[in-house]
Write a protein that holds these residues in place. Structure first.
Motif, short mmCIF file in Angstrom:
data_model
loop_
_atom_site.label_atom_id
_atom_site.label_comp_id
_atom_site.label_asym_id
_atom_site.label_seq_id
_atom_site.Cartn_x
_atom_site.Cartn_y
_atom_site.Cartn_z
N MET A 272 24.31 -5.80 11.78
CA MET A 272 23.86 -5.57 10.41
C MET A 272 25.10 -6.01 9.41
SD MET A 272 21.21 -3.91 10.21
CE MET A 272 21.35 -3.03 8.59
N THR A 273 26.33 -5.78 9.85
CA THR A 273 27.58 -6.51 9.03
C THR A 273 26.96 -7.89 8.73
OG1 THR A 273 28.90 -5.00 9.97
CG2 THR A 273 29.75 -6.69 8.89
N ALA A 274 26.71 -8.69 9.95
CA ALA A 274 26.47 -9.96 9.60
C ALA A 274 25.13 -10.35 8.73
CB ALA A 274 26.23 -10.64 10.81
N VAL A 275 24.20 -9.64 8.93
CA VAL A 275 23.17 -9.72 8.05
C VAL A 275 23.41 -9.54 6.39
CG1 VAL A 275 20.75 -8.65 7.00
CG2 VAL A 275 21.40 -9.10 9.65
N ARG A 276 24.19 -8.55 6.07
CA ARG A 276 24.71 -8.30 4.60
C ARG A 276 25.61 -9.51 4.42
NH1 ARG A 276 24.89 -2.92 6.73
NH2 ARG A 276 23.46 -1.63 5.58
N ALA A 277 26.34 -9.95 5.30
CA ALA A 277 27.21 -10.93 4.79
C ALA A 277 26.35 -12.24 4.37
CB ALA A 277 28.36 -11.54 5.82
N ARG A 278 25.34 -12.77 5.09
CA ARG A 278 24.48 -13.89 5.08
C ARG A 278 23.73 -13.65 3.66
NH1 ARG A 278 24.55 -17.22 9.14
NH2 ARG A 278 25.39 -16.68 11.26
N LEU A 279 23.17 -12.33 3.49
CA LEU A 279 22.30 -12.21 2.17
C LEU A 279 23.37 -12.28 1.01
CD1 LEU A 279 20.18 -9.14 3.56
CD2 LEU A 279 19.49 -11.38 3.15
N ALA A 280 24.38 -11.81 1.26
CA ALA A 280 25.31 -12.01 0.01
C ALA A 280 25.91 -13.56 -0.11
CB ALA A 280 26.34 -10.96 0.22
N GLY A 281 25.41 -14.32 0.73
CA GLY A 281 26.26 -15.69 0.60
C GLY A 281 27.63 -15.59 0.97
N GLU A 282 28.14 -14.65 1.98
CA GLU A 282 29.62 -14.57 2.18
C GLU A 282 29.69 -15.26 3.81
OE1 GLU A 282 30.61 -10.64 1.79
OE2 GLU A 282 30.65 -10.98 -0.40
N PRO A 283 30.69 -15.48 4.15
CA PRO A 283 31.05 -15.91 5.35
C PRO A 283 30.83 -14.88 6.42
CG PRO A 283 32.89 -16.61 4.17
CD PRO A 283 32.07 -15.67 3.45
N VAL A 284 30.22 -15.08 7.76
CA VAL A 284 30.08 -13.97 8.77
C VAL A 284 31.41 -13.53 9.14
CG1 VAL A 284 28.98 -13.44 10.99
CG2 VAL A 284 27.72 -14.86 9.07
N PRO A 285 31.59 -12.24 8.99
CA PRO A 285 33.27 -11.76 9.66
C PRO A 285 33.27 -12.02 11.12
CG PRO A 285 31.84 -9.82 9.11
CD PRO A 285 31.01 -11.06 8.53
N GLU A 286 34.56 -11.98 11.44
CA GLU A 286 34.74 -11.97 12.88
C GLU A 286 34.37 -10.92 13.56
OE1 GLU A 286 38.62 -11.92 14.66
OE2 GLU A 286 39.50 -11.37 12.44
N ARG A 287 34.07 -10.91 14.90
CA ARG A 287 33.78 -9.84 15.51
C ARG A 287 34.84 -9.06 16.28
NH1 ARG A 287 28.38 -9.12 19.27
NH2 ARG A 287 28.26 -7.00 19.53
N ARG A 288 34.95 -8.00 15.46
CA ARG A 288 36.19 -7.07 15.81
C ARG A 288 35.89 -5.76 16.40
NH1 ARG A 288 41.34 -7.27 13.82
NH2 ARG A 288 41.43 -5.18 13.29
N PRO A 289 36.88 -5.13 16.81
CA PRO A 289 36.37 -3.91 17.51
C PRO A 289 35.95 -2.83 16.42
CG PRO A 289 38.50 -4.55 18.32
CD PRO A 289 38.21 -5.45 17.15
N PRO A 290 35.25 -1.78 16.56
CA PRO A 290 34.63 -0.80 15.58
C PRO A 290 35.93 0.01 14.95
CG PRO A 290 33.49 -0.75 17.73
CD PRO A 290 34.20 -1.67 17.93
N CYS A 291 35.46 0.59 14.00
CA CYS A 291 36.73 1.40 13.61
C CYS A 291 37.00 2.43 13.84
CB CYS A 291 36.03 1.64 12.14
SG CYS A 291 37.07 2.93 11.27
N PHE A 292 38.26 2.51 14.71
CA PHE A 292 38.47 3.50 15.77
C PHE A 292 38.17 4.93 15.24
CE2 PHE A 292 41.91 6.52 16.79
CZ PHE A 292 41.87 6.64 17.93
N PHE A 293 38.72 5.35 13.84
CA PHE A 293 38.48 6.59 13.37
C PHE A 293 36.98 7.20 13.32
CE2 PHE A 293 42.29 4.78 11.40
CZ PHE A 293 43.22 5.54 11.85
N ASN A 294 36.12 6.27 13.03
CA ASN A 294 34.55 6.54 13.12
C ASN A 294 33.79 5.12 13.32
OD1 ASN A 294 32.16 7.11 12.65
ND2 ASN A 294 32.52 8.50 10.72
N PRO A 295 33.33 4.97 14.69
CA PRO A 295 32.51 3.84 14.83
C PRO A 295 31.41 3.82 14.14
CG PRO A 295 33.21 5.06 16.93
CD PRO A 295 33.69 5.75 15.64
N GLN A 296 30.84 4.89 13.41
CA GLN A 296 29.79 4.47 12.75
C GLN A 296 30.15 3.73 11.57
OE1 GLN A 296 28.48 8.39 11.32
NE2 GLN A 296 27.59 9.09 13.22
N HIS A 297 31.32 3.38 11.01
CA HIS A 297 31.78 2.73 10.06
C HIS A 297 31.27 1.15 10.51
CE1 HIS A 297 34.29 5.90 8.47
NE2 HIS A 297 33.07 6.35 8.35
N GLY A 298 31.24 0.80 11.57
CA GLY A 298 31.11 -0.60 11.72
C GLY A 298 32.14 -1.45 12.49
#
Length: 432
Positions: A272-298
């Motif tokens: 989902m993060t990659a989709v938003r980046a592509r729709l915004a014309g931005e580079p796809v971010p590297e695949r990092r671990p989920p947010c430790f404090f809340n994995p719902q944050h992506g």
């Protein structure tokens, strides 16, 4: 003529340089798994760093003595000098856990210092045997220890047989009561497990719902020919991961089953993060671990220094909002999950949430990563944190063997006196 003379000299110089390089290269420390594998094949294991402590003949003599002590079942690790008492005890605990057998485990350093843990001998008995064998070299000590421990085990077996006959009558009298108590205890455990599973399932279902809401909010028309094919592919991947998570939570029967659910959720969040980046014309971010404090944050965007209440600071992956909050002295938006009728951060929610966390970080080092992040938290004891490069420590449960039956008995009669001996580095060789 000068050329003929120079060639041997150059060869000798190169050979000397090669020999120096080999000798200067540090010996890689053995891992817990290597030691455990060795002790499954033989009751004696000499680590790479201690190869010179026992010659082959001495090793054969020690192995024969250990094999003869069938009642005592002693396993021995000969290791390097200058290792701390705590390091050796935790190493023996971890090795015993992996071997899954053996009653008494000894660690002997190359400078002839010894300690032990045992499931069958008390701490005082282990210390007494170690004291009785002091004065000899490593080989003689281990041979004598095997003889004394076997004699001790045989005596305990005779005493145990007599005690068994005495207790048999009493056991018959209380058998009915024990059965009743067992049934009540089992029922309580079952109800507790069912309650924990229901709460865990509720928490995981909340994560699934959150991902589903994010997917619906984006509301992409995948049939639109104007849609970027790469964005369409990322979006469909997120949908498939969402469906996979829903199916996995429905099939889950044990806390361990939740690992597959959160692994699928992590995958869906990234795409989902990659989709938003592509729709915004931005580079796809590297695949990092989920947010430790809340994995719902992506996926996290960077690491931030954080410490749990009363714990030591450590770097944890975080989303930008949580990282900024921590750096400004505020509390991050922690993922609160249901536990016993209240809400707590998932890292303080108890062992049922260990697979939940493990699934989110499965693709990023799993236990190796979590063990460092969770030291000092309720979930920390469920993971073996890296310790001296070995892959255990930080609250290692040590259920596979106590310190001679009583942790307070270690010391005094053993070779290390009342404290550690030497401050050298612990063992190495990353392993989990």
């Amino acid at each position: 003529m000068s050329t003929i003379i120079a060639r041997p000299a150059a060869i000798l110089a190169a050979a000397g340089l090669l020999l120096f390089t080999i000798l200067a290269t540090p010996v890689r420390a053995d891992t817990v798994s290597q030691i455990a594998d060795g002790l499954r094949q033989s009751r004696l294991y000499v680590t790479t760093e201690a190869r010179g402590a026992l010659n082959p003949a001495d090793q054969a003599r020690v192995r024969q003595a250990l094999d003869s002590a069938d009642r005592a079942d002693i396993r021995v690790v000969v290791t390097k000098p200058d290792v701390t008492q705590q390091s050796l005890v935790r190493m023996l605990d971890a090795v015993q856990e992996r071997v899954g057998g053996g009653d008494t485990y000894l660690a002997v350093t190359a400078d002839n210092r010894m300690l032990g843990i045992s499931d069958t001998l008390s701490g005082q008995e282990v210390n007494r045997l170690i004291s009785q064998t002091s004065g000899g070299d490593i080989t003689d000590r281990l041979v004598e220890f095997s003889t004394l421990a076997e004699r001790e085990a045989a005596g305990d077996a005779r005493s145990g047989a007599i005690t068994t006959f005495v207790l048999l009558g009493l056991l018959v009298l209380v058998a009915g009561s024990l059965v009743t108590i067992g049934l009540v205890s089992n029922n309580r455990r079952r109800r507790r497990a069912e309650r924990q599973m229901a709460e865990l399932k509720q928490g995981v279902q909340e994560d699934i719902t959150r991902l589903g809401e994010d997917i619906m909010a984006l509301d992409l028309n995948v049939t639109d020919p104007r849609l970027d094919p790469a964005a369409r592919e990322e979006y469909e991947h997120a949908l498939n991961s969402y469906d996979e998570a829903k199916a996995a939570v429905e099939a889950a029967r044990r806390p361990e089953d939740m690992r597959n659910v959160t692994s699928a959720l992590e995958d869906g969040r990234y795409h989902m993060t990659a989709v938003r980046a592509r729709l915004a014309g931005e580079p796809v971010p590297e695949r990092r671990p989920p947010c430790f404090f809340n994995p719902q944050h992506g996926p996290s965007v960077r690491d931030v220094m954080w410490a749990p209440p009363g714990g030591a600071p450590r770097d944890v992956p975080a989303c930008e909002a949580d990282a900024t909050a921590v750096e400004n002295g505020a509390d991050p938006d922690a993922r609160l999950v249901p536990v016993g009728g209240v809400r707590r951060p998932y890292w303080e929610a108890g062992p049922a949430y260990a697979p939940y966390a493990g699934g989110y970080y499965r693709g990023f080092g799993g236990v190796d990563l979590l063990s460092g992040l969770l030291i000092g938290t309720a979930l920390g004891s469920m993971f073996t944190a890296p310790y001296g490069g070995w892959g255990f420590g930080g609250g290692y449960p040590g259920e596979g063997g106590g310190l001679g039956g009583d942790t307070g008995d270690v010391g005094g009669g053993w070779d290390f006196g009342s404290g550690d001996f030497g401050g050298g580095g612990d063992f190495g060789g990353g392993d989990f």
